[in-house]
Design an enzyme around this catalytic site. Sequence first.
Site, mmCIF file in Angstrom:
data_model
loop_
_atom_site.group_PDB
_atom_site.id
_atom_site.type_symbol
_atom_site.label_atom_id
_atom_site.label_comp_id
_atom_site.label_asym_id
_atom_site.label_seq_id
_atom_site.Cartn_x
_atom_site.Cartn_y
_atom_site.Cartn_z
ATOM 1 C CB ALA A 31 -1.058 -0.046 1.030
ATOM 2 C CG LEU A 32 4.612 0.624 -1.931
ATOM 3 C CD1 LEU A 32 5.898 0.364 -2.676
ATOM 4 C CD2 LEU A 32 5.059 0.352 -0.192
ATOM 5 C CD GLU A 34 6.221 11.381 -2.474
ATOM 6 O OE1 GLU A 34 5.663 10.811 -3.565
ATOM 7 O OE2 GLU A 34 7.205 11.838 -2.492
ATOM 8 C CG HIS A 36 5.789 3.147 1.657
ATOM 9 N ND1 HIS A 36 4.415 3.377 1.569
ATOM 10 C CD2 HIS A 36 6.434 2.381 2.647
ATOM 11 C CE1 HIS A 36 4.161 2.828 2.716
ATOM 12 N NE2 HIS A 36 5.078 2.321 3.346
ATOM 13 C CD GLN A 63 4.350 -5.830 11.364
ATOM 14 O OE1 GLN A 63 5.371 -6.488 10.717
ATOM 15 N NE2 GLN A 63 4.323 -4.545 11.251
ATOM 16 C CB SER A 189 -0.379 1.883 4.526
ATOM 17 O OG SER A 189 0.784 1.936 3.881
ATOM 18 N NE ARG A 190 -3.010 -0.376 10.297
ATOM 19 C CZ ARG A 190 -1.936 -0.726 10.996
ATOM 20 N NH1 ARG A 190 -0.940 0.011 10.830
ATOM 21 N NH2 ARG A 190 -1.756 -1.909 10.972
#
Length: 292
Positions: A31-32, A34, A36, A63, A189-190
């Site tokens: 879910a890349l 900016e 990343h 995790q 990403s969330r």
Amino acid sequence: MTDLLIGDAAALRALPGTGAGPRAVVMTMGALHEGHATLIREARRIAGPDGQVVVTVFVNPLQFGPNEDLDRYPRTLEADLALAAEAGADAVFAPSVAEVYPGGEPEVRVTAGAMGARLEGAHRPGHFDGVLTVVAKLLHLTAPDVALFGQKDAQQLALIRRMARDLNFPVEIVGVPTVREGDNVALSSRNRYLSVADRASALELSRALLTGKAAVAQGPAAVRRAARAVLDAAATAEPPVVLDYLALVDPADFTEVADGHTGEAILAVAAKVGTTRLIDNMPITFGTGERS
Ligand code: PAF
């Protein structure tokens, strides 16, 4: 784009190093965005034209807690490959769960210790053991000279540095500053889970951190008070910001700093907005005196 994609560990092992420059790795759960892209561009800069940049995309079940968002975590591999290529990656390692954990859930894990039980660790038991275990595995699999991680996950970054030091991983760990939108919301990403109304309430997290930071000259207690006042007000917003923690901690071990603290600290916040749990933090440097 798919020519960047490596799905299994054998193919990754067969990936020839360039021999002429360092290998830099950026680990992600996909879910890349900016943030990343910034990490990958920095990896490219460090590796140079003769080095190699490997991005990993793996949503690590280890995790996530039992009631967390593992199943709904966004999986966007095609778009991730395009973004990684554009930002300068040479290869994207996107293994399956069976590839990373061929024997099922691992018996033997890396333990994050006392630092891993504070803040995020207190709210997400076992989270950092899961993070460190997969990071250790991915470091073995990708064998980089340098690994880059975002400062947005400040406690994760501190624990990875500590693991590399304590367990003699032959890798340099590099932290990269958080990327924010124009209104200061930290990229995550969330953020894709947020409705328009959620997004407006989420803004209060970075506002609290900035308001706290503005009180730096008055010392730690004033920073905590100022940030807390913003979050108290945000608790009555619609939707409300439901606070997990606000903490002003020592970056070395994530314990709360004393009121007379000087030097580096991290103001960290975690809260739920709607159904989405968000974290953010800001580094703050306290001077040596002249407080009223
Ligand atoms: O920060 C993340 O995206 C993850 O925690 C990481 C480091 C890729 C490990 O799964």
